[in-house]
Design a protein around this motif. Structure first.
Motif, short mmCIF file in Angstrom:
data_model
loop_
_atom_site.label_atom_id
_atom_site.label_comp_id
_atom_site.label_asym_id
_atom_site.label_seq_id
_atom_site.Cartn_x
_atom_site.Cartn_y
_atom_site.Cartn_z
N TYR A 36 0.84 -1.19 0.00
CA TYR A 36 0.00 0.00 0.00
C TYR A 36 0.87 1.24 0.00
CZ TYR A 36 -3.74 -3.22 1.07
OH TYR A 36 -4.63 -4.25 1.00
N LEU A 38 1.21 5.38 1.00
CA LEU A 38 0.74 6.59 1.70
C LEU A 38 1.46 7.77 1.08
CD1 LEU A 38 0.70 5.80 5.52
CD2 LEU A 38 -1.20 6.67 4.22
N LYS B 56 6.68 0.35 -7.23
CA LYS B 56 5.67 1.13 -7.95
C LYS B 56 6.34 2.30 -8.65
CE LYS B 56 1.65 0.20 -5.07
NZ LYS B 56 0.54 0.80 -4.37
N ARG B 106 9.32 12.17 -7.64
CA ARG B 106 8.77 11.58 -6.41
C ARG B 106 9.78 10.61 -5.81
NH1 ARG B 106 3.45 10.33 -4.72
NH2 ARG B 106 2.60 11.37 -6.54
N PHE B 108 10.00 7.20 -3.48
CA PHE B 108 9.30 6.06 -2.88
C PHE B 108 10.14 5.54 -1.73
CE2 PHE B 108 7.11 6.38 -6.83
CZ PHE B 108 5.85 5.88 -6.60
N MET B 109 9.56 5.47 -0.55
CA MET B 109 10.32 5.06 0.64
C MET B 109 9.89 3.66 1.09
SD MET B 109 11.83 8.15 1.80
CE MET B 109 11.58 8.64 3.47
N LYS B 134 7.40 15.30 -3.18
CA LYS B 134 6.37 14.25 -3.15
C LYS B 134 6.98 12.94 -2.65
CE LYS B 134 2.94 16.03 -6.23
NZ LYS B 134 2.20 15.87 -7.47
N ILE B 135 6.40 12.43 -1.57
CA ILE B 135 6.93 11.21 -0.95
C ILE B 135 5.82 10.16 -0.88
CG2 ILE B 135 7.74 10.25 1.24
CD1 ILE B 135 9.24 12.78 1.73
N SER B 136 6.18 8.94 -1.15
CA SER B 136 5.23 7.84 -0.98
C SER B 136 5.83 6.80 -0.06
CB SER B 136 4.91 7.19 -2.32
OG SER B 136 4.12 8.04 -3.09
N TYR B 137 5.13 6.52 1.02
CA TYR B 137 5.57 5.46 1.93
C TYR B 137 4.91 4.16 1.48
CZ TYR B 137 6.64 9.40 5.02
OH TYR B 137 7.12 10.56 5.55
N ILE B 138 5.71 3.15 1.22
CA ILE B 138 5.16 1.86 0.82
C ILE B 138 5.14 0.95 2.04
CG2 ILE B 138 5.39 -0.10 -0.79
CD1 ILE B 138 4.90 2.62 -2.20
N HIS B 139 3.99 0.38 2.32
CA HIS B 139 3.86 -0.49 3.49
C HIS B 139 2.87 -1.61 3.20
CE1 HIS B 139 -0.08 1.17 4.73
NE2 HIS B 139 0.35 2.18 4.03
#
Lengths: 168, 145
Positions: A36, A38, B56, B106, B108-109, B134-139
């Motif tokens: 997912y 965020l 991603k 961006r 992706f972290m 722009k940062i996206s945390y992937i979890h």
């Protein structure tokens, strides 16, 4: 007297049936690990930092202590158990100006706690969107038209501020 | 003229290969199966260095991995180092991308769950100073309700 030869051949026809059963079992219980996302937008870095007081009814202060606990307006919640921030988000959204959610954390707060809190905020915002859509238009948020969605989204606006508190 | 009719032959399908196919599928599902866990406390974040398959990110994105299990715990696209050297590592990668006329949009972290927020915040500050906003945390935690 001659001994009769015993046939040692095994019937492998059953293998297919057993494998089918196992296959169906694993097909049913399989879940693929899903990733997912965020998303977060950072503000551009500026040299002159703005300082000013924010009205108390516009701000929601959250404290993460690094032990999977979150302090919400004087009340401690365990992040591993269900808790809700819906009422708090509703409170800050009632103000004419956009609300502020301030996340205070210690340097050793684990990343897991931070992600859980962001996820909780995201989920509770969705719940509040549904509640307001039901109250004002009698429908769930997902079933609204795009203009109606925009109107409701405009009513729930908040900015997240992050603050790292130095460890004692 | 009396044409002699051909005798009808029963159509037989060879099913010998069927168990082999089933076995292959069975092994696949046995290997990939993870039992669903409903407990919120068991939030599993990707082991930072083993998530490329789930990536991603596009060609214009930066991928940052922070792991808790190895000494060189930071990986910025292809460059590996330590979190303390994040500034140099990110700059190195960005320069390389710039040479190829790629401008980052961006980041992706991919971060291990027990990494301290001080490390995460340090990298976020670096990104902010480089104007990657722009940062996206992937979890792995199910966030869609």
């Amino acid at each position: 007297m001659k001994k009769r030869r015993i046939n040692h051949e095994t019937d492998s026809g059953v293998f297919a049936d057993v494998s089918f059963l196992l296959l169906i079992f694993f097909m049913v219980v399989t879940t693929f690990n899903k990733a997912y996302e965020l998303q977060q937008s950072l503000p551009p870095k500026t040299t002159n930092q703005r300082s000013g007081k924010i009205a108390k009814d516009r701000i929601l202060s959250l404290y993460l202590n690094g032990k999977a606990q979150v302090l919400v307006e004087g009340e401690i919640f365990d992040q591993n158990y269900a808790y809700s921030l819906v009422d708090e988000i509703r409170r800050i959204s009632a103000h004419p100006k956009p609300g502020v959610v301030k996340i205070n954390m210690l340097p050793d707060t684990p990343y897991k706690d931070y992600v859980q809190l962001l996820t909780q905020l995201k989920k509770d915002k969705e719940i509040l969107l549904d509640q307001i859509a039901q109250e004002s238009l009698g429908k769930e948020f997902t079933f609204l038209e795009s203009t109606q969605k925009k109107q409701i989204l405009y009513r729930i606006k908040y900015t997240i501020i992050e603050n790292e508190i130095p460890a004692l | 003229m009396n044409i002699p009719r051909k005798p009808k032959k029963p159509i037989k399908i060879n099913t010998t290969a069927l168990p082999d196919i089933i076995f292959m599928l069975l092994f696949f599902f046995m290997v990939t199966t993870t039992m669903q866990n409903q407990n919120m406390s068991d939030l599993e974040l990707p082991a930072a260095f083993n998530v490329q398959a789930k990536s991603k990110a596009g060609p214009n994105d930066l991928e940052i991995f922070i792991s808790s299990s190895v000494q060189n715990n930071l990986k910025v696209n292809t460059h590996i180092g330590k979190v303390e050297d994040s500034k140099q590592l990110i700059a190195l990668e960005l320069n390389q991308m710039k040479k190829n006329s790629i401008f980052v949009h961006r980041a992706f972290m991919y971060i291990d769950e027990n990494i301290k927020m001080s490390s995460v915040n340090k990298i976020k500050e670096e990104l902010q100073s480089l104007n990657i906003l722009k940062i996206s945390y992937i979890h792995n935690y199910e966030s869609e309700s």
